[in-house]
Structure formats: structure tokens, C-alpha cells
Design an enzyme around this catalytic site. Structure first.
Site, PDB file in Angstrom:
ATOM      1  N   GLY A 273       0.836  -1.247  -0.027  1.00  0.00           N
ATOM      2  CA  GLY A 273       0.036   0.096   0.142  1.00  0.00           C
ATOM      3  C   GLY A 273       0.756   1.293   0.021  1.00  0.00           C
ATOM      4  O   GLY A 273       0.132   2.291   0.443  1.00  0.00           O
TER       5      GLY A 273
ATOM      6  N   SER B  22       1.731   8.097   2.300  1.00  0.00           N
ATOM      7  CA  SER B  22       0.965   6.793   2.339  1.00  0.00           C
ATOM      8  C   SER B  22       1.511   6.313   3.863  1.00  0.00           C
ATOM      9  O   SER B  22       2.799   6.207   4.042  1.00  0.00           O
ATOM     10  CB  SER B  22       1.457   5.717   1.501  1.00  0.00           C
ATOM     11  OG  SER B  22       0.896   6.190   0.288  1.00  0.00           O
ATOM     12  N   ILE B  23       0.758   5.817   4.623  1.00  0.00           N
ATOM     13  CA  ILE B  23       1.033   5.039   5.937  1.00  0.00           C
ATOM     14  C   ILE B  23       1.774   4.105   5.769  1.00  0.00           C
ATOM     15  O   ILE B  23       2.969   3.919   6.401  1.00  0.00           O
ATOM     16  CB  ILE B  23      -0.131   4.935   6.687  1.00  0.00           C
ATOM     17  CG1 ILE B  23      -1.005   6.073   7.157  1.00  0.00           C
ATOM     18  CG2 ILE B  23       0.296   4.056   7.768  1.00  0.00           C
ATOM     19  CD1 ILE B  23      -2.502   5.671   7.679  1.00  0.00           C
TER      20      ILE B  23
ATOM     21  N   ASP C 148      -2.474  -7.243  -7.401  1.00  0.00           N
ATOM     22  CA  ASP C 148      -3.888  -6.728  -7.058  1.00  0.00           C
ATOM     23  C   ASP C 148      -4.336  -7.718  -5.781  1.00  0.00           C
ATOM     24  O   ASP C 148      -4.444  -9.009  -6.120  1.00  0.00           O
ATOM     25  CB  ASP C 148      -4.902  -6.848  -8.457  1.00  0.00           C
ATOM     26  CG  ASP C 148      -6.107  -6.637  -8.034  1.00  0.00           C
ATOM     27  OD1 ASP C 148      -6.366  -6.390  -6.716  1.00  0.00           O
ATOM     28  OD2 ASP C 148      -6.835  -6.072  -9.059  1.00  0.00           O
ATOM     29  N   VAL C 149      -4.764  -6.967  -4.754  1.00  0.00           N
ATOM     30  CA  VAL C 149      -5.032  -7.829  -3.718  1.00  0.00           C
ATOM     31  C   VAL C 149      -6.479  -8.701  -3.656  1.00  0.00           C
ATOM     32  O   VAL C 149      -6.788  -9.495  -2.787  1.00  0.00           O
ATOM     33  CB  VAL C 149      -5.229  -6.987  -2.268  1.00  0.00           C
ATOM     34  CG1 VAL C 149      -4.005  -6.916  -1.648  1.00  0.00           C
ATOM     35  CG2 VAL C 149      -5.718  -5.812  -2.382  1.00  0.00           C
TER      36      VAL C 149
ATOM     37  N   ILE D 126      -4.438  -0.900   2.876  1.00  0.00           N
ATOM     38  CA  ILE D 126      -5.218  -0.732   1.618  1.00  0.00           C
ATOM     39  C   ILE D 126      -6.558  -0.643   1.776  1.00  0.00           C
ATOM     40  O   ILE D 126      -7.141  -0.842   2.723  1.00  0.00           O
ATOM     41  CB  ILE D 126      -5.091  -2.071   0.874  1.00  0.00           C
ATOM     42  CG1 ILE D 126      -3.693  -2.786   0.734  1.00  0.00           C
ATOM     43  CG2 ILE D 126      -5.789  -2.269  -0.146  1.00  0.00           C
ATOM     44  CD1 ILE D 126      -3.591  -4.303   0.527  1.00  0.00           C
TER      45      ILE D 126
ATOM     46  N   TYR E  78     -10.180   2.262  10.940  1.00  0.00           N
ATOM     47  CA  TYR E  78     -10.821   3.528  11.454  1.00  0.00           C
ATOM     48  C   TYR E  78     -12.108   3.639  12.249  1.00  0.00           C
ATOM     49  O   TYR E  78     -12.908   2.805  11.906  1.00  0.00           O
ATOM     50  CB  TYR E  78     -11.382   4.509  10.074  1.00  0.00           C
ATOM     51  CG  TYR E  78     -11.476   6.076  10.352  1.00  0.00           C
ATOM     52  CD1 TYR E  78     -10.573   6.837  11.054  1.00  0.00           C
ATOM     53  CD2 TYR E  78     -12.566   6.461   9.942  1.00  0.00           C
ATOM     54  CE1 TYR E  78     -10.873   8.201  11.467  1.00  0.00           C
ATOM     55  CE2 TYR E  78     -13.357   7.525  10.494  1.00  0.00           C
ATOM     56  CZ  TYR E  78     -12.263   8.529  11.232  1.00  0.00           C
ATOM     57  OH  TYR E  78     -12.625   9.929  11.478  1.00  0.00           O
TER      58      TYR E  78
ATOM     59  N   TYR F  93     -18.404   8.925   6.075  1.00  0.00           N
ATOM     60  CA  TYR F  93     -17.207   7.878   5.529  1.00  0.00           C
ATOM     61  C   TYR F  93     -17.642   6.824   4.831  1.00  0.00           C
ATOM     62  O   TYR F  93     -17.212   5.763   4.396  1.00  0.00           O
ATOM     63  CB  TYR F  93     -16.687   7.384   6.895  1.00  0.00           C
ATOM     64  CG  TYR F  93     -15.188   6.725   6.931  1.00  0.00           C
ATOM     65  CD1 TYR F  93     -14.247   7.381   6.593  1.00  0.00           C
ATOM     66  CD2 TYR F  93     -15.123   5.301   7.132  1.00  0.00           C
ATOM     67  CE1 TYR F  93     -13.012   6.520   6.642  1.00  0.00           C
ATOM     68  CE2 TYR F  93     -13.918   4.708   7.093  1.00  0.00           C
ATOM     69  CZ  TYR F  93     -12.980   5.435   6.640  1.00  0.00           C
ATOM     70  OH  TYR F  93     -11.553   4.891   6.840  1.00  0.00           O
TER      71      TYR F  93
ATOM     72  N   LYS G  11     -14.457  -1.246   7.055  1.00  0.00           N
ATOM     73  CA  LYS G  11     -13.596  -1.139   8.301  1.00  0.00           C
ATOM     74  C   LYS G  11     -14.013  -2.333   9.417  1.00  0.00           C
ATOM     75  O   LYS G  11     -13.223  -2.955  10.086  1.00  0.00           O
ATOM     76  CB  LYS G  11     -13.510   0.106   8.829  1.00  0.00           C
ATOM     77  CG  LYS G  11     -12.675   0.699   7.969  1.00  0.00           C
ATOM     78  CD  LYS G  11     -11.080   0.515   7.479  1.00  0.00           C
ATOM     79  CE  LYS G  11     -10.344   1.377   6.687  1.00  0.00           C
ATOM     80  NZ  LYS G  11      -9.236   0.803   6.043  1.00  0.00           N
TER      81      LYS G  11
HETATM   82  P1  NAI Z   1      -2.911   5.682   0.499  1.00  0.00           P
HETATM   83  O1  NAI Z   1      -3.870   6.096  -0.798  1.00  0.00           O
HETATM   84  O2  NAI Z   1      -1.704   6.309   0.340  1.00  0.00           O
HETATM   85  O3  NAI Z   1      -3.089   4.137   0.586  1.00  0.00           O
HETATM   86  C1  NAI Z   1      -4.144   3.178  -0.130  1.00  0.00           C
HETATM   87  C2  NAI Z   1      -3.396   2.093  -0.649  1.00  0.00           C
HETATM   88  O4  NAI Z   1      -4.176   1.247  -0.955  1.00  0.00           O
HETATM   89  C3  NAI Z   1      -2.576   2.747  -2.025  1.00  0.00           C
HETATM   90  O5  NAI Z   1      -1.373   2.474  -2.211  1.00  0.00           O
HETATM   91  C4  NAI Z   1      -3.406   1.885  -3.285  1.00  0.00           C
HETATM   92  O6  NAI Z   1      -2.858   1.662  -4.349  1.00  0.00           O
HETATM   93  C5  NAI Z   1      -3.750   0.526  -2.477  1.00  0.00           C
HETATM   94  N1  NAI Z   1      -4.923  -0.207  -3.074  1.00  0.00           N
HETATM   95  C6  NAI Z   1      -6.090   0.072  -3.775  1.00  0.00           C
HETATM   96  N2  NAI Z   1      -6.678  -0.952  -4.363  1.00  0.00           N
HETATM   97  C7  NAI Z   1      -5.734  -1.897  -4.508  1.00  0.00           C
HETATM   98  C8  NAI Z   1      -5.796  -3.191  -4.868  1.00  0.00           C
HETATM   99  N3  NAI Z   1      -6.976  -3.665  -5.602  1.00  0.00           N
HETATM  100  N4  NAI Z   1      -4.823  -4.011  -4.699  1.00  0.00           N
HETATM  101  C9  NAI Z   1      -3.477  -3.453  -3.961  1.00  0.00           C
HETATM  102  N5  NAI Z   1      -3.556  -2.426  -3.306  1.00  0.00           N
HETATM  103  C10 NAI Z   1      -4.552  -1.362  -3.660  1.00  0.00           C
HETATM  104  O7  NAI Z   1      -3.639   6.144   1.818  1.00  0.00           O
HETATM  105  P2  NAI Z   1      -3.497   5.648   3.379  1.00  0.00           P
HETATM  106  O8  NAI Z   1      -4.413   6.917   3.895  1.00  0.00           O
HETATM  107  O9  NAI Z   1      -2.000   5.522   3.652  1.00  0.00           O
HETATM  108  O10 NAI Z   1      -4.228   4.471   3.570  1.00  0.00           O
HETATM  109  C11 NAI Z   1      -3.867   3.183   3.986  1.00  0.00           C
HETATM  110  C12 NAI Z   1      -4.818   2.571   5.057  1.00  0.00           C
HETATM  111  O11 NAI Z   1      -4.820   3.288   5.952  1.00  0.00           O
HETATM  112  C13 NAI Z   1      -6.268   2.486   4.463  1.00  0.00           C
HETATM  113  O12 NAI Z   1      -6.600   0.910   4.756  1.00  0.00           O
HETATM  114  C14 NAI Z   1      -6.906   3.573   4.982  1.00  0.00           C
HETATM  115  O13 NAI Z   1      -8.321   3.254   4.744  1.00  0.00           O
HETATM  116  C15 NAI Z   1      -6.284   3.347   6.313  1.00  0.00           C
HETATM  117  N6  NAI Z   1      -6.744   4.815   7.239  1.00  0.00           N
HETATM  118  C16 NAI Z   1      -6.428   5.996   6.604  1.00  0.00           C
HETATM  119  C17 NAI Z   1      -6.676   6.759   7.173  1.00  0.00           C
HETATM  120  C18 NAI Z   1      -6.597   8.447   6.766  1.00  0.00           C
HETATM  121  O14 NAI Z   1      -7.277   9.207   7.328  1.00  0.00           O
HETATM  122  N7  NAI Z   1      -5.690   8.473   5.746  1.00  0.00           N
HETATM  123  C19 NAI Z   1      -7.412   6.875   8.639  1.00  0.00           C
HETATM  124  C20 NAI Z   1      -7.708   5.569   9.260  1.00  0.00           C
HETATM  125  C21 NAI Z   1      -7.194   4.449   8.539  1.00  0.00           C
END
Ligand code: NAI
EC number: 1.3.1.9
Length: 275
Positions: A15, A21-22, A66-67, A95, A150, A160, A167
């Protein structure tokens, strides 16, 4: 600063899209703490993103998957085992993707086909990842798997949307699979419930900026940053947390257990000066 908390450990990080990205921050911290890493993301995200920069920084191969595709996942795990010349100690599932959110569909009017995709990518994919590891017996004893969640899984945050359900499902998969993997191989599975964070996925939520300010004011410690989230992931991958499993762990500066904060009350009072 490194304490070598992950020295000798090998992990797959899903991800990392860009430097917000986290997963990106977590890869840097894991590397700093001595881990060897394989990076993975959806092939389209690899093409459009900047993951090669991260790969150079943490000396990791990038393997597309692709997950929602079991063949992709099998190949990823097999290639990772080859690369590490052995088993895997930790996995970060970072993800998420809300199809209806992205297309601006209100929760009461979601398109169910899109919703299936949302649940598959954002939640059941954790099951797919764990199932693949299980079948290949790819995870070492005392391994650790972390997904990111979340608080909308437990409390209503109207904008949301369907991601709240995703989630809730993700947290349930962590609990259920965590049981089975614990019994079989002492592998632990947890989710971290993170503060709202400015990333590509986060900013997709309607009204995100106002929301992040609200969460900041509601949290005694303020919102937890993505760097701090990455630090928390490191502790969960380390041997210092070996008996923590099947939990949803709030990493939110105290937001989840605060009813109301003085900062918000003052703000409301300012809007009603005569009372
Ligand atoms: P991000 O957009 O940087 O990361 C999301 C990732 O999911 C991306 O790298 C994307 O390419 C990947 N992804 C999407 N579809 C995919 C697929 N079919 N196969 C493989 N990878 C796929 O955003 P972030 O915020 O770093 O998100 C990481 C996690 O943290 C997610 O689960 C998000 O819901 C969770 N999260 C984020 C918060 C926020 O406010 N940003 C708060 C709480 C949880």
C-alpha cells in the site's frame, strides 16, 4: 533513531503509493529498525506512483499484486519467500478503496456492485492475504500481521460512507483469522485504528479538512501523525508485543474515548455568546 527492534525480520508491506502513504512511512521505519522488506501494490498504482523511490531507499524489491487476485497474491508470496530465502515475519495491510465514495454516491443510494468491490479491496483482501500465507505456510512462528482501520467501524461518521462497513469487516477478519493463525502458528493479527491522516485515500472522504480539524480538537493528544502510526506498526511487528492479537488498537490521541473536549465546547459557546 534505530534500536534494531526488527533486526533479522522480513516483511511484506502493501500500500505505499506516495510519500504521504502510511505504508511508505512504515517501510522507512521498518528499514531503519533493521528489517528486510518486499514492497507490493496494485500494478496500476505502481505504474502511476513513486514506489521506485521508496524501493531504492529501503533496498526492497517491488512486486505487483492486485489484492483481489489470488494468483497475484500466490506469486507475491512465493517470490517474497525466494527473495528472503525463507519465511515471512510481518505483513502490513495498508489498503483501502471506496468505489461509491470515489464516485460520490451517498450511503443510502450505493451501487451494490461497486460496494462488493469496496468490501473486497478494503476488507476481504486481508482474508485473501492471510489465506495465501496460510496455504503456503509462509509466515514464521510469532509472525505479526497488521491492518489499518478507522473508528467509523464502531461510531457513525456519515461521510465515511460504505468504508465504515468495510472497516467493520476488516476488524472482524483480523479477529477471526487471528484466532486460527494464533492456534496454528502463534501468528498474531491486529488492526490499528488511526486518526484521520492527510493521504490520497484519506483526502477522498467528503469534508476531510473540516473533519481533521474536528478530530484534532477532540483528541487530548491531537491527531496521531502517519510517522507515529508507522512507529506503532514497528512495535507490533517487534518481539515486544508477542501476546497482542485479535485486537483493534486505537492510535488516535485519545479521540475514541473522549465524549467532548473543552476546545469544542468553547467553540460552540463562541457561536452562542448571549447564553
Ligand atoms: P493511500 O492512498 O496512500 O494508500 C491506499 C493504498 O491502497 C494505495 O497504495 C493503493 O494503491 C492501495 N490499493 C488500492 N486498491 C488496491 C488493490 N486492488 N490492490 C492492492 N492495493 C490497492 O492512503 P493511506 O491513508 O495511507 O491508506 C492506508 C490505509 O490506512 C487504508 O486502509 C486506509 O483506509 C487506512 N486509514 C487511513 C486513514 C486516513 O485518514 N488516511 C485513517 C484511518 C485508516
Amino acid at each position: 533513531m534505530s534500536n534494531n527492534l526488527l533486526k533479522g525480520k522480513k516483511g511484506i508491506i502493501f500500500g505505499a503509493l506516495d510519500d504521504k502513504s502510511i505504508a511508505w512511512k512504515t517501510a522507512l521505519k521498518c528499514h531503519e529498525q533493521g528489517a528486510q522488506i518486499v514492497l507490493s501494490n496494485a500494478p496500476v498504482a505502481i505504474r502511476m506512483g513513486e514506489i521506485s523511490k521508496l524501493a531504492d531507499a529501503v533496498e526492497a524489491p517491488v512486486i505487483g499484486a492486485d489484492v483481489t487476485n489470488m494468483d497475484d497474491l500466490k506469486t507475491l508470496f512465493e517470490e517474497s519467500q525466494k527473495h528472503f530465502n525463507g519465511g515471512i515475519d510481518f505483513i502490513l495491510h495498508s489498503i483501502g478503496m471506496g468505489m461509491n465514495v470515489r464516485k460520490g454516491k451517498h450511503y443510502t443510494e450505493i451501487n451494490y456492485e461497486w460496494n462488493q468491490k469496496t468490501l473486497d479491496i478494503s476488507a476481504m483482501s486481508l482474508h485473501r492475504v492471510l489465506h495465501t500465507a496460510w496455504e503456503l505456510d509462509a509466515l514464521n512462528e510469532w509472525g505479526s500481521v497488521v491492518g489499518l482501520s478507522y473508528i467509523a467501524a464502531q461510531r457513525v461518521f456519515p461521510d465515511y460512507n460504505e468504508m465504515a462497513d468495510a472497516k467493520a469487516l476488516l476488524e472482524s477478519v483480523a479477529r477471526s483469522f487471528g484466532y486460527h493463525y494464533g492456534v496454528r502458528k502463534k501468528v498474531r493479527v491486529n488492526t490499528i485504528s488511526q486518526s484521520p491522516t492527510r493521504t490520497t485515500a484519506g483526502s477522498g472522504v467528503k469534508g476531510f479538512d473540516a473533519f481533521i480539524d474536528y478530530a484534532e480538537k477532540m483528541s487530548p493528544l491531537g491527531n496521531a501523525s502517519s510517522d507515529d502510526c508507522a512507529n506503532y506498526c514497528v512495535t507490533l511487528f517487534s518481539d515486544l508485543t508477542r501476546f497482542v492479537t485479535m485486537q483493534n488498537l486505537f492510535h488516535d490521541g485519545g479521540f475514541s474515548f473522549t465524549g467532548v473536549s473543552e476546545a469544542l465546547v468553547y467553540q460552540m459557546q463562541a457561536a452562542h455568546p448571549q447564553e
